[in-house]
Write a protein that holds these residues in place. Structure first.
Motif, mmCIF file in Angstrom:
data_model
loop_
_atom_site.group_PDB
_atom_site.id
_atom_site.type_symbol
_atom_site.label_atom_id
_atom_site.label_comp_id
_atom_site.label_asym_id
_atom_site.label_seq_id
_atom_site.Cartn_x
_atom_site.Cartn_y
_atom_site.Cartn_z
ATOM 1 N N ASP A 318 -5.244 -0.554 3.639
ATOM 2 C CA ASP A 318 -3.808 -0.530 3.821
ATOM 3 C C ASP A 318 -3.357 0.846 4.312
ATOM 4 O OD1 ASP A 318 -3.515 -3.112 3.062
ATOM 5 O OD2 ASP A 318 -2.992 -2.656 0.974
ATOM 6 N N PRO A 319 -2.315 0.875 5.152
ATOM 7 C CA PRO A 319 -1.785 2.159 5.594
ATOM 8 C C PRO A 319 -1.119 2.896 4.435
ATOM 9 C CG PRO A 319 -0.390 0.364 6.350
ATOM 10 C CD PRO A 319 -1.622 -0.267 5.768
ATOM 11 N N THR A 320 -1.099 4.194 4.516
ATOM 12 C CA THR A 320 -0.450 5.011 3.492
ATOM 13 C C THR A 320 1.040 5.143 3.798
ATOM 14 O OG1 THR A 320 -0.783 7.072 4.702
ATOM 15 C CG2 THR A 320 -2.578 6.333 3.266
ATOM 16 N N GLU A 321 1.794 5.650 2.831
ATOM 17 C CA GLU A 321 3.218 5.889 3.072
ATOM 18 C C GLU A 321 3.417 6.934 4.143
ATOM 19 O OE1 GLU A 321 5.789 4.134 2.035
ATOM 20 O OE2 GLU A 321 4.229 2.833 1.198
ATOM 21 N N VAL A 327 4.955 6.348 11.797
ATOM 22 C CA VAL A 327 5.252 5.256 12.732
ATOM 23 C C VAL A 327 6.762 5.081 12.871
ATOM 24 C CG1 VAL A 327 5.102 2.761 13.082
ATOM 25 C CG2 VAL A 327 3.071 4.056 12.386
ATOM 26 N N LEU A 328 7.496 5.134 11.768
ATOM 27 C CA LEU A 328 8.947 4.999 11.836
ATOM 28 C C LEU A 328 9.576 6.112 12.657
ATOM 29 C CD1 LEU A 328 9.926 3.777 8.254
ATOM 30 C CD2 LEU A 328 10.349 2.584 10.407
ATOM 31 N N ARG A 329 9.044 7.326 12.523
ATOM 32 C CA ARG A 329 9.573 8.442 13.330
ATOM 33 C C ARG A 329 9.276 8.229 14.810
ATOM 34 N NH1 ARG A 329 7.593 11.708 9.031
ATOM 35 N NH2 ARG A 329 5.743 12.255 10.263
ATOM 36 N N ASP A 346 -0.917 9.213 15.431
ATOM 37 C CA ASP A 346 -2.292 9.523 15.020
ATOM 38 C C ASP A 346 -2.721 8.608 13.879
ATOM 39 O OD1 ASP A 346 -4.770 10.744 14.943
ATOM 40 O OD2 ASP A 346 -4.100 12.344 13.605
ATOM 41 N N ILE A 347 -2.794 7.301 14.189
ATOM 42 C CA ILE A 347 -3.034 6.294 13.168
ATOM 43 C C ILE A 347 -4.070 5.293 13.657
ATOM 44 C CG2 ILE A 347 -1.139 4.834 13.991
ATOM 45 C CD1 ILE A 347 -0.561 4.058 11.119
ATOM 46 N N HIS A 348 -4.802 4.679 12.736
ATOM 47 C CA HIS A 348 -5.785 3.651 13.079
ATOM 48 C C HIS A 348 -5.057 2.440 13.673
ATOM 49 C CE1 HIS A 348 -8.623 0.324 12.467
ATOM 50 N NE2 HIS A 348 -9.583 1.250 12.450
ATOM 51 N N PRO A 349 -5.589 1.829 14.741
ATOM 52 C CA PRO A 349 -4.904 0.678 15.358
ATOM 53 C C PRO A 349 -4.612 -0.449 14.377
ATOM 54 C CG PRO A 349 -6.660 1.449 16.789
ATOM 55 C CD PRO A 349 -6.795 2.214 15.504
ATOM 56 N N GLY A 350 -5.550 -0.725 13.485
ATOM 57 C CA GLY A 350 -5.326 -1.798 12.514
ATOM 58 C C GLY A 350 -4.208 -1.472 11.547
#
Length: 380
Positions: A318-321, A327-329, A346-350
């Motif tokens: 699961d993604p972290t907070e 992502v929201l920014r 800078d996040i994993h595609p999944g």
């Protein structure tokens, strides 16, 4: 131009799976893209249904998401049966092959009539509702000649050009696409035409639930299906600001040929078609202009697809907070490409796919063509 036979057919869903699929796609904020993401994430519709409330809450929903109950689906199945309609499920052999290969294909469509018409090559024909007599006459001529050349026609059952195309190809095969449920014909005066389409060996199709009254926002979704089902799309008459130009844009995005009939610069109904020609559409004055362009494409694709799309990203966890905040920014009301969001956050595609799914289910995300996404106004 007969479709080649597949050596093997994909498996059909069992009745339990069909009910779960219908419940999932009829649940609040679940569209084709989020449906696909849910199936890939959880491996099946039943597990996805159980996860909906938590996912929507993590996406920022202020209330509990409405999950379609078994009673809702049972009522729709009963209505479909009463009308002689049935459901086609994405991945099964009778689902329209031209539709299944498009981005965000509807997971379930309702049809009335002969579904084997989807195995024939087709041309979409659209145009002005307030069509001229000459436009209607030319539409009828082209549609009839396309039928003689082995093509079915596809259109949106609207007044004017759409109705003329359907009427002229009743004998050779035509497909009508609804913006609302199959029990909510629009416009109502075309009800008898819709009956003639079914009785004549054609087919009616909708991705919307039975009982759904068409809204303005539903017509672009209908137009996308119209564009998807044809090897090419012909615009006969269209103003500069019209739904027909939306259909032409969607057809171009789907890689379909776009054709247009030229018209007088003095006629507002020719403004859109003339612009399409300036932008590179194929000029049409006779049916050979269409047939000659489409013959080299062969027939409709024979597609064998599993119920779970193979190319979807899955997250290892699961993604972290912190991931959600980045992502929201990165998101705004301006549509952004997923690659740009990945690079910026800078996040994993999944993990990104899951965050977008959460926002979608919370009613905070809008999906655009080309896989772009944006935040709905007031969702930052």
């Amino acid at each position: 131009m007969k479709p080649s036979a597949a050596s093997a057919q994909p498996p059909r869903l069992d009745e339990t799976q069909r009910l779960a699929w219908l419940r999932l796609i009829r649940s609040e904020n679940v569209g084709p893209a989020s449906f696909r993401a849910l199936i890939n994430r959880f491996g099946g519709a039943e597990a996805a249904l159980a996860a909906l409330p938590d996912l929507a809450a993590r996406g920022g929903s202020k209330r509990r998401i409405v999950v379609a109950g078994e009673d809702v689906v049972a009522a729709e199945l009963a209505r479909a049966s009463k009308l002689g309609a049935r459901f086609l499920f994405r991945g099964e052999p009778d689902y329209p092959p031209m539709l299944v290969v498009t981005e965000a294909a509807p997971p379930v469509v309702a049809v009335m009539g002969a579904a084997d018409i989807f195995l024939r090559p087709a041309v979409a024909i659209v145009g002005a509702r307030n069509a001229s007599l000459s436009g209607i006459k030319l539409t009828r001529q082209l549609a009839a000649e396309l039928g003689g050349a082995g093509f079915a026609t596809v259109s949106g059952l609207a007044r004017g050009i759409d109705a003329a195309a359907h009427e002229a190809s009743l004998a050779s095969g035509t497909i009508g696409i609804f913006a609302g449920g199959l029990d909510k014909p629009y416009p109502k005066e075309n009800g008898p035409l819709m009956r003639r389409i079914v009785d004549g060996g054609g087919c009616l199709l909708s991705e919307m639930p039975f009982g759904w009254e068409p809204r303005a926002v539903d017509f672009p979704r209908r137009n996308r299906i119209v564009a998807a089902l044809g090897l090419g799309l012909l615009v006969v008459e269209a103003a500069l600001r019209s739904g027909s130009l939306i259909s032409a844009r969607l057809a171009g995005e789907l890689g379909r040929h776009v054709f247009a009939v030229p018209g007088s610069p003095l006629d507002p109904r020719a403004g859109g078609t003339n612009k399409l020609l300036k932008d590179g559409a194929i000029l049409v004055t006779e049916v050979s202009d269409i047939v000659d362009a489409l013959r080299p494409l062969g027939s409709v694709p024979v597609v064998l697809r599993s119920h779970v799309a193979e190319d979807a990203e899955t997250a290892s966890g699961d993604p972290t907070e912190s991931d959600r905040s980045r992502v929201l920014r990165a998101l705004s009301p301006v549509p952004a490409a997923l690659d740009d969001i990945l690079a910026h956050a800078d996040i994993h595609p999944g993990a990104l796919q899951l965050i977008l799914l959460e926002l979608d289910l919370a009613g905070r995300l809008e999906r655009h063509s080309g896989g772009r996404v944006s935040l709905l106004s007031g969702s930052t």
